[in-house]
Every structure is written in structure tokens, then in C-alpha cells.
Design a protein around this motif. Sequence first.
Motif, PDB file in Angstrom:
ATOM      1  N   TRP A 121      98.135  12.051  59.353  1.00 46.89           N
ATOM      2  CA  TRP A 121      97.692  12.358  60.654  1.00 46.89           C
ATOM      3  C   TRP A 121      98.638  11.987  61.595  1.00 46.89           C
ATOM      4  O   TRP A 121      98.805  10.746  61.817  1.00 46.89           O
ATOM      5  N   LYS A 122      99.362  12.690  62.331  1.00 48.29           N
ATOM      6  CA  LYS A 122     100.218  12.557  63.461  1.00 48.29           C
ATOM      7  C   LYS A 122     101.230  11.382  62.983  1.00 48.29           C
ATOM      8  O   LYS A 122     101.630  10.477  63.255  1.00 48.29           O
ATOM      9  N   ASP A 123     101.742  12.185  61.678  1.00 49.04           N
ATOM     10  CA  ASP A 123     102.852  11.253  60.874  1.00 49.04           C
ATOM     11  C   ASP A 123     102.594   9.921  60.167  1.00 49.04           C
ATOM     12  O   ASP A 123     103.353   9.140  59.990  1.00 49.04           O
ATOM     13  N   LYS A 124     101.203   9.723  60.069  1.00 50.56           N
ATOM     14  CA  LYS A 124     100.881   8.240  59.977  1.00 50.56           C
ATOM     15  C   LYS A 124      99.700   8.627  58.606  1.00 50.56           C
ATOM     16  O   LYS A 124      98.961   9.350  58.941  1.00 50.56           O
ATOM     17  N   VAL A 125      99.930   8.102  57.326  1.00 54.07           N
ATOM     18  CA  VAL A 125      99.109   8.023  56.426  1.00 54.07           C
ATOM     19  C   VAL A 125      97.827   7.335  56.950  1.00 54.07           C
ATOM     20  O   VAL A 125      97.762   6.218  57.050  1.00 54.07           O
ATOM     21  N   ILE A 126      96.848   7.853  56.678  1.00 54.55           N
ATOM     22  CA  ILE A 126      95.266   7.501  57.017  1.00 54.55           C
ATOM     23  C   ILE A 126      94.461   7.437  55.902  1.00 54.55           C
ATOM     24  O   ILE A 126      93.584   6.672  56.087  1.00 54.55           O
ATOM     25  N   ASN A 127      94.564   7.969  54.728  1.00 51.80           N
ATOM     26  CA  ASN A 127      93.790   7.935  53.827  1.00 51.80           C
ATOM     27  C   ASN A 127      94.494   8.409  52.567  1.00 51.80           C
ATOM     28  O   ASN A 127      95.551   9.154  52.369  1.00 51.80           O
ATOM     29  N   VAL A 128      93.969   7.905  51.534  1.00 48.97           N
ATOM     30  CA  VAL A 128      94.525   8.378  49.939  1.00 48.97           C
ATOM     31  C   VAL A 128      93.297   8.726  49.314  1.00 48.97           C
ATOM     32  O   VAL A 128      92.146   8.276  49.450  1.00 48.97           O
ATOM     33  N   GLU A 129      93.353   9.734  48.322  1.00 43.57           N
ATOM     34  CA  GLU A 129      92.222  10.143  47.457  1.00 43.57           C
ATOM     35  C   GLU A 129      92.714  10.209  46.214  1.00 43.57           C
ATOM     36  O   GLU A 129      93.844  10.734  45.706  1.00 43.57           O
ATOM     37  N   LEU A 130      92.135   9.664  45.327  1.00 43.96           N
ATOM     38  CA  LEU A 130      92.326   9.587  43.835  1.00 43.96           C
ATOM     39  C   LEU A 130      91.703  10.994  43.017  1.00 43.96           C
ATOM     40  O   LEU A 130      90.955  11.591  43.623  1.00 43.96           O
ATOM     41  N   PRO A 131      92.577  11.355  41.900  1.00 41.31           N
ATOM     42  CA  PRO A 131      91.777  12.480  41.047  1.00 41.31           C
ATOM     43  C   PRO A 131      90.597  11.917  40.792  1.00 41.31           C
ATOM     44  O   PRO A 131      90.090  10.678  40.701  1.00 41.31           O
ATOM     45  N   VAL A 132      89.655  12.991  40.521  1.00 40.91           N
ATOM     46  CA  VAL A 132      88.135  12.763  40.556  1.00 40.91           C
ATOM     47  C   VAL A 132      87.749  12.054  39.451  1.00 40.91           C
ATOM     48  O   VAL A 132      86.937  11.090  39.295  1.00 40.91           O
ATOM     49  N   LYS A 133      88.476  12.416  38.012  1.00 36.16           N
ATOM     50  CA  LYS A 133      88.268  11.727  36.876  1.00 36.16           C
ATOM     51  C   LYS A 133      89.555  11.123  36.368  1.00 36.16           C
ATOM     52  O   LYS A 133      90.472  11.526  36.564  1.00 36.16           O
ATOM     53  N   MET A 134      89.406   9.690  35.967  1.00 32.72           N
ATOM     54  CA  MET A 134      90.543   9.062  35.489  1.00 32.72           C
ATOM     55  C   MET A 134      90.073   8.311  34.300  1.00 32.72           C
ATOM     56  O   MET A 134      88.887   7.828  33.990  1.00 32.72           O
ATOM     57  N   GLU A 135      91.154   7.955  33.399  1.00 31.34           N
ATOM     58  CA  GLU A 135      90.948   7.207  32.211  1.00 31.34           C
ATOM     59  C   GLU A 135      91.370   5.857  32.375  1.00 31.34           C
ATOM     60  O   GLU A 135      92.337   5.613  32.929  1.00 31.34           O
ATOM     61  N   PHE A 136      90.754   4.856  31.865  1.00 31.47           N
ATOM     62  CA  PHE A 136      90.876   3.366  31.967  1.00 31.47           C
ATOM     63  C   PHE A 136      90.665   2.768  30.549  1.00 31.47           C
ATOM     64  O   PHE A 136      89.779   3.186  29.844  1.00 31.47           O
ATOM     65  N   LYS A 137      91.350   1.935  30.476  1.00 24.90           N
ATOM     66  CA  LYS A 137      91.055   0.967  28.976  1.00 24.90           C
ATOM     67  C   LYS A 137      90.186  -0.177  29.593  1.00 24.90           C
ATOM     68  O   LYS A 137      90.154  -0.852  30.580  1.00 24.90           O
ATOM     69  N   VAL A 138      89.227  -0.377  28.519  1.00 24.16           N
ATOM     70  CA  VAL A 138      88.040  -1.411  28.709  1.00 24.16           C
ATOM     71  C   VAL A 138      88.935  -2.708  28.435  1.00 24.16           C
ATOM     72  O   VAL A 138      89.243  -2.884  27.326  1.00 24.16           O
ATOM     73  N   THR A 139      88.635  -3.675  29.282  1.00 27.54           N
ATOM     74  CA  THR A 139      89.148  -5.109  28.843  1.00 27.54           C
ATOM     75  C   THR A 139      88.286  -6.171  28.509  1.00 27.54           C
ATOM     76  O   THR A 139      88.561  -7.171  27.795  1.00 27.54           O
ATOM     77  N   GLU A 140      87.199  -5.885  29.046  1.00 25.37           N
ATOM     78  CA  GLU A 140      86.102  -6.970  28.631  1.00 25.37           C
ATOM     79  C   GLU A 140      84.824  -6.015  28.493  1.00 25.37           C
ATOM     80  O   GLU A 140      84.315  -5.309  29.318  1.00 25.37           O
ATOM     81  N   ALA A 141      84.020  -6.330  27.495  1.00 31.65           N
ATOM     82  CA  ALA A 141      82.791  -5.497  27.072  1.00 31.65           C
ATOM     83  C   ALA A 141      81.741  -6.533  26.218  1.00 31.65           C
ATOM     84  O   ALA A 141      82.160  -6.785  25.319  1.00 31.65           O
TER      85      ALA A 141
END
Length: 194
Positions: A121-141
Motif C-alpha cells: 500500500w503506497k509502496d510499503k508492504v503492510i501485510n503477508v498472507e500464507l497459503p490456506v493449507k500448508m504441510e508441517f513435520k511434527v517435532t513433538e507428540a
Amino acid sequence: MANLEYNELKIGTIFTKNEDPDPYRVLEYAFIRMQQRKPVTQLKIKNLLSGKVQNYTAHQHETFREAEIDMTEVVFIYESKGECWFHEKGKPSARYALRDDVVGEVMQYLKPQTEVKAFKWKDKVINVELPVKMEFKVTEAPPAIKGNTAQGGTKVVTIETGAKITAPLFIEEGDIIRINTQTGDYVERVDKAK
């Protein structure tokens, strides 16, 4: 910039209101019509400059304008000392940092080389948006307790970014799981630990 009616402020809409020049994003929307009163729109909005989230009631007589926002694809590099570093997609030398409070809640799901959308917005980054679904490795369970798995219970697991997620009891350390980054909810197991 197009004018918007109070009932057009749907989820995801980015707008400016009345005399306030700051851009806002609609997070929650509810149209309310009460007896013998004019209808209103109950909103939860986020100021994209300050990151502050607030409840707001939009009335018919107010003026709203669609905010001129540019969207670019960027790649997350790393987080250090309260700043998240990104580079433009395809241009690793075009780097810049955003404060953690600008990035907000999505920071808990950022992992290196993740492609995200950056809103300017007016040449300034004001927000970021991730993909709705992402994959992650479980490190502790924590281990599932024998006999509990039939009821479909849940437990809290830690993913590779350090975020804690509520997942089904059958999820184990090393599993790859898919998460909805907007709600923080477990979606499914993608790959079982070997």
C-alpha cells in the motif's frame, strides 16, 4: 478506488473508512437487522498498518472506499531479532524485513522458502498472507494412551516451526500433517513417520 456500501464489507475486503486514511481488512462479517432500527454491519477489522484488530459497527450513512492494494509473490527467508526477512519471488537480492507485529499470527506457520503473498500500500508492504493449507513435520507428540484412540480424542503436538496444534491421538512425532493456516486447525495426515 471504488466506493463501497456498508453491507459490501465482506471477509477479506480491504478498505478505508470515512476520513481515516489507514487501510483495514475485514476478518469477520455479520449483517444485523433489528426491529425499528436501521440495519448495521458488525465487523472485526484489522488495521493493516498497526496490526491492531478491533470490533467495528458499519452504518448506512458512512463512506467506505476500496483500498488500492498491490499484491506480489514473496519468499520467506528467516526470522531474526523481531524481524521476518523476505525476498521477491525470482529476485533473491531484492530483500526486505517486516517487523513481527506486522506479520502477526501467521508468523507461527512461516518456514524458510515458503512462498507467501505480500500486500503493498503506497509502496510499503503492510501485510503477508500464507497459503490456506500448508504441510508441517511434527517435532513433538505425546504418546497416545492405549484404548483412547477409538473415541477419536485429540492431543497437542508441536510442529517444525514451534507452533502447537491440536491433532488426533494417532499423530506421532515425524508425521507430516496438513494445517489450515487461517484457523490453526489440523486438516489431515499427509505422510506417516517411518
